[in-house]
Write a protein that holds these residues in place. Sequence first.
Motif, PDB file in Angstrom:
ATOM      1  N   ASN A   1       4.234   2.870 -11.709  1.00 29.80           N
ATOM      2  CA  ASN A   1       4.219   2.643 -13.152  1.00 29.80           C
ATOM      3  C   ASN A   1       5.206   1.557 -13.574  1.00 29.80           C
ATOM      4  O   ASN A   1       5.012   0.912 -14.600  1.00 29.80           O
ATOM      5  CB  ASN A   1       4.477   3.938 -13.910  1.00 29.80           C
ATOM      6  N   THR A   2       6.245   1.343 -12.790  1.00 25.20           N
ATOM      7  CA  THR A   2       7.219   0.294 -13.083  1.00 25.20           C
ATOM      8  C   THR A   2       6.741  -1.056 -12.570  1.00 25.20           C
ATOM      9  O   THR A   2       6.848  -2.063 -13.268  1.00 25.20           O
ATOM     10  CB  THR A   2       8.580   0.635 -12.435  1.00 25.20           C
ATOM     11  N   TYR A   3       6.187  -1.087 -11.367  1.00 30.92           N
ATOM     12  CA  TYR A   3       5.846  -2.355 -10.720  1.00 30.92           C
ATOM     13  C   TYR A   3       4.356  -2.691 -10.715  1.00 30.92           C
ATOM     14  O   TYR A   3       3.980  -3.823 -10.438  1.00 30.92           O
ATOM     15  CB  TYR A   3       6.386  -2.380  -9.285  1.00 30.92           C
ATOM     16  N   GLY A   4       3.508  -1.715 -11.009  1.00 31.83           N
ATOM     17  CA  GLY A   4       2.072  -1.971 -11.051  1.00 31.83           C
ATOM     18  C   GLY A   4       1.623  -2.375 -12.446  1.00 31.83           C
ATOM     19  O   GLY A   4       2.419  -2.400 -13.389  1.00 31.83           O
ATOM     20  N   SER A   5       0.334  -2.663 -12.572  1.00 27.74           N
ATOM     21  CA  SER A   5      -0.186  -3.151 -13.848  1.00 27.74           C
ATOM     22  C   SER A   5      -0.968  -2.095 -14.631  1.00 27.74           C
ATOM     23  O   SER A   5      -1.453  -2.378 -15.721  1.00 27.74           O
ATOM     24  CB  SER A   5      -1.066  -4.375 -13.618  1.00 27.74           C
ATOM     25  N   ILE A   6      -1.100  -0.904 -14.079  1.00 25.69           N
ATOM     26  CA  ILE A   6      -1.753   0.178 -14.809  1.00 25.69           C
ATOM     27  C   ILE A   6      -0.854   1.417 -14.768  1.00 25.69           C
ATOM     28  O   ILE A   6      -0.101   1.607 -13.819  1.00 25.69           O
ATOM     29  CB  ILE A   6      -3.167   0.518 -14.272  1.00 25.69           C
ATOM     30  N   ILE A   7      -0.947   2.226 -15.806  1.00 29.84           N
ATOM     31  CA  ILE A   7      -0.161   3.461 -15.862  1.00 29.84           C
ATOM     32  C   ILE A   7      -0.974   4.586 -15.233  1.00 29.84           C
ATOM     33  O   ILE A   7      -2.143   4.782 -15.559  1.00 29.84           O
ATOM     34  CB  ILE A   7       0.215   3.815 -17.313  1.00 29.84           C
ATOM     35  N   ILE A   8      -0.340   5.308 -14.328  1.00 29.79           N
ATOM     36  CA  ILE A   8      -0.957   6.445 -13.650  1.00 29.79           C
ATOM     37  C   ILE A   8      -0.091   7.667 -13.977  1.00 29.79           C
ATOM     38  O   ILE A   8       1.105   7.670 -13.665  1.00 29.79           O
ATOM     39  CB  ILE A   8      -1.035   6.200 -12.125  1.00 29.79           C
ATOM     40  N   ASP A   9      -0.693   8.654 -14.624  1.00 29.60           N
ATOM     41  CA  ASP A   9       0.071   9.834 -15.034  1.00 29.60           C
ATOM     42  C   ASP A   9       0.791  10.479 -13.860  1.00 29.60           C
ATOM     43  O   ASP A   9       1.951  10.851 -13.966  1.00 29.60           O
ATOM     44  CB  ASP A   9      -0.835  10.879 -15.692  1.00 29.60           C
ATOM     45  N   ASN A  10       0.071  10.613 -12.748  1.00 30.07           N
ATOM     46  CA  ASN A  10       0.640  11.255 -11.566  1.00 30.07           C
ATOM     47  C   ASN A  10      -0.162  10.822 -10.347  1.00 30.07           C
ATOM     48  O   ASN A  10      -1.366  11.058 -10.295  1.00 30.07           O
ATOM     49  CB  ASN A  10       0.571  12.781 -11.714  1.00 30.07           C
ATOM     50  N   VAL A  11       0.483  10.172  -9.398  1.00 28.84           N
ATOM     51  CA  VAL A  11      -0.196   9.850  -8.147  1.00 28.84           C
ATOM     52  C   VAL A  11      -0.313  11.163  -7.385  1.00 28.84           C
ATOM     53  O   VAL A  11       0.698  11.792  -7.067  1.00 28.84           O
ATOM     54  CB  VAL A  11       0.575   8.794  -7.320  1.00 28.84           C
ATOM     55  N   PRO A  12      -1.542  11.609  -7.114  1.00 29.19           N
ATOM     56  CA  PRO A  12      -1.706  12.911  -6.467  1.00 29.19           C
ATOM     57  C   PRO A  12      -1.359  12.857  -4.982  1.00 29.19           C
ATOM     58  O   PRO A  12      -1.246  11.772  -4.395  1.00 29.19           O
ATOM     59  CB  PRO A  12      -3.203  13.197  -6.662  1.00 29.19           C
ATOM     60  N   THR A  13      -1.209  14.022  -4.380  1.00 32.58           N
ATOM     61  CA  THR A  13      -0.993  14.067  -2.937  1.00 32.58           C
ATOM     62  C   THR A  13      -2.154  13.362  -2.244  1.00 32.58           C
ATOM     63  O   THR A  13      -3.300  13.443  -2.696  1.00 32.58           O
ATOM     64  CB  THR A  13      -0.869  15.528  -2.440  1.00 32.58           C
ATOM     65  N   SER A  14      -1.866  12.632  -1.185  1.00 30.16           N
ATOM     66  CA  SER A  14      -2.810  11.778  -0.435  1.00 30.16           C
ATOM     67  C   SER A  14      -3.310  10.597  -1.261  1.00 30.16           C
ATOM     68  O   SER A  14      -4.223   9.900  -0.843  1.00 30.16           O
ATOM     69  CB  SER A  14      -4.014  12.559   0.106  1.00 30.16           C
ATOM     70  N   GLY A  15      -2.714  10.362  -2.421  1.00 27.50           N
ATOM     71  CA  GLY A  15      -3.122   9.239  -3.263  1.00 27.50           C
ATOM     72  C   GLY A  15      -2.586   7.918  -2.745  1.00 27.50           C
ATOM     73  O   GLY A  15      -1.459   7.839  -2.236  1.00 27.50           O
ATOM     74  N   VAL A  16      -3.412   6.876  -2.884  1.00 20.55           N
ATOM     75  CA  VAL A  16      -3.059   5.527  -2.442  1.00 20.55           C
ATOM     76  C   VAL A  16      -3.125   4.587  -3.638  1.00 20.55           C
ATOM     77  O   VAL A  16      -4.083   4.618  -4.409  1.00 20.55           O
ATOM     78  CB  VAL A  16      -4.038   5.016  -1.360  1.00 20.55           C
ATOM     79  N   VAL A  17      -2.103   3.756  -3.780  1.00 19.61           N
ATOM     80  CA  VAL A  17      -2.098   2.703  -4.798  1.00 19.61           C
ATOM     81  C   VAL A  17      -1.748   1.405  -4.082  1.00 19.61           C
ATOM     82  O   VAL A  17      -0.784   1.347  -3.315  1.00 19.61           O
ATOM     83  CB  VAL A  17      -1.072   2.999  -5.918  1.00 19.61           C
ATOM     84  N   VAL A  18      -2.550   0.367  -4.339  1.00 17.49           N
ATOM     85  CA  VAL A  18      -2.319  -0.939  -3.727  1.00 17.49           C
ATOM     86  C   VAL A  18      -1.924  -1.913  -4.829  1.00 17.49           C
ATOM     87  O   VAL A  18      -2.636  -2.060  -5.826  1.00 17.49           O
ATOM     88  CB  VAL A  18      -3.571  -1.453  -2.976  1.00 17.49           C
ATOM     89  N   ILE A  19      -0.773  -2.557  -4.630  1.00 20.84           N
ATOM     90  CA  ILE A  19      -0.250  -3.501  -5.619  1.00 20.84           C
ATOM     91  C   ILE A  19       0.000  -4.843  -4.926  1.00 20.84           C
ATOM     92  O   ILE A  19       0.585  -4.882  -3.840  1.00 20.84           O
ATOM     93  CB  ILE A  19       1.064  -2.991  -6.247  1.00 20.84           C
TER      94      ILE A  19
ATOM     95  N   ILE B   1       0.892  -1.157   0.000  1.00 18.51           N
ATOM     96  CA  ILE B   1       0.000   0.000   0.000  1.00 18.51           C
ATOM     97  C   ILE B   1       0.932   1.208   0.000  1.00 18.51           C
ATOM     98  O   ILE B   1       1.615   1.469   0.995  1.00 18.51           O
ATOM     99  CB  ILE B   1      -0.902   0.014   1.252  1.00 18.51           C
ATOM    100  N   ILE B   2       0.977   1.896  -1.121  1.00 20.94           N
ATOM    101  CA  ILE B   2       1.923   3.002  -1.241  1.00 20.94           C
ATOM    102  C   ILE B   2       1.146   4.319  -1.275  1.00 20.94           C
ATOM    103  O   ILE B   2       0.145   4.434  -1.973  1.00 20.94           O
ATOM    104  CB  ILE B   2       2.855   2.802  -2.465  1.00 20.94           C
ATOM    105  N   VAL B   3       1.581   5.277  -0.455  1.00 22.86           N
ATOM    106  CA  VAL B   3       0.840   6.519  -0.253  1.00 22.86           C
ATOM    107  C   VAL B   3       1.773   7.704  -0.497  1.00 22.86           C
ATOM    108  O   VAL B   3       2.858   7.785   0.086  1.00 22.86           O
ATOM    109  CB  VAL B   3       0.277   6.606   1.188  1.00 22.86           C
ATOM    110  N   ARG B   4       1.318   8.625  -1.345  1.00 25.64           N
ATOM    111  CA  ARG B   4       2.055   9.872  -1.503  1.00 25.64           C
ATOM    112  C   ARG B   4       1.619  10.828  -0.398  1.00 25.64           C
ATOM    113  O   ARG B   4       0.428  10.919  -0.077  1.00 25.64           O
ATOM    114  CB  ARG B   4       1.766  10.494  -2.870  1.00 25.64           C
ATOM    115  N   HIS B   5       2.563  11.501   0.225  1.00 25.51           N
ATOM    116  CA  HIS B   5       2.235  12.440   1.303  1.00 25.51           C
ATOM    117  C   HIS B   5       1.168  13.432   0.863  1.00 25.51           C
ATOM    118  O   HIS B   5       1.004  13.725  -0.329  1.00 25.51           O
ATOM    119  CB  HIS B   5       3.482  13.169   1.808  1.00 25.51           C
ATOM    120  N   ALA B   6       0.454  13.953   1.832  1.00 27.59           N
ATOM    121  CA  ALA B   6      -0.608  14.931   1.571  1.00 27.59           C
ATOM    122  C   ALA B   6      -0.011  16.275   1.142  1.00 27.59           C
ATOM    123  O   ALA B   6       1.197  16.511   1.257  1.00 27.59           O
ATOM    124  CB  ALA B   6      -1.476  15.096   2.824  1.00 27.59           C
TER     125      ALA B   6
END
Length: 161
Positions: free
Chosen positions: A118-136, A5-10
């Motif tokens: 974008n390197t390790y996940g299966s979908i391309i995300i232009d920009n993970v926004p602040t407070s954004g969460v991606v689960v891989i 669970i990777i989170v970009r700071h707010a």
Amino acid sequence: MKKLIIVRHAKSSWKHNVIDHERPLNERGFKDADLVSENLKGSGLKVDLVLSSDAMRAETTSDIFISNLNIDESIVHLNHDLYDFSGSHLIEVIKSCDDSVDTLMVFGHNHAITAFVNTYGSIIIDNVPTSGVVVIEFDIVNWKNLNQGKTIQTLFPRDLK
């Protein structure tokens, strides 16, 4: 199987005359981190380890998530190597995790976060926004064998407003 669970700071404030490492969150940052973490609460995540950059904005974001998700503070660790913008230290920190950790939560910074997902996940995300969460999810037993995973969830503040 490992889950990250990777989170970009707010969102942080530029109003204060402090070094980058010490920049605090702004009002929107507090609100968005609260909104996203409250929404994440319903997904029933069981986190084994939380690692956060020791920069003020990442640490504060992790504190909000930890509180809202009722995560035991004994599994939370600050790591200066996560104060990383290129992503090389981020990858090394993840790869060095103990294999007893099945679900890892990491709080960090862009460009490292977006490059990683974008390197390790299966979908391309232009920009993970602040407070954004991606689960891989990764089909691995050892973190050191980190390879292409499957992006199973994204949760961004704009999705909740």
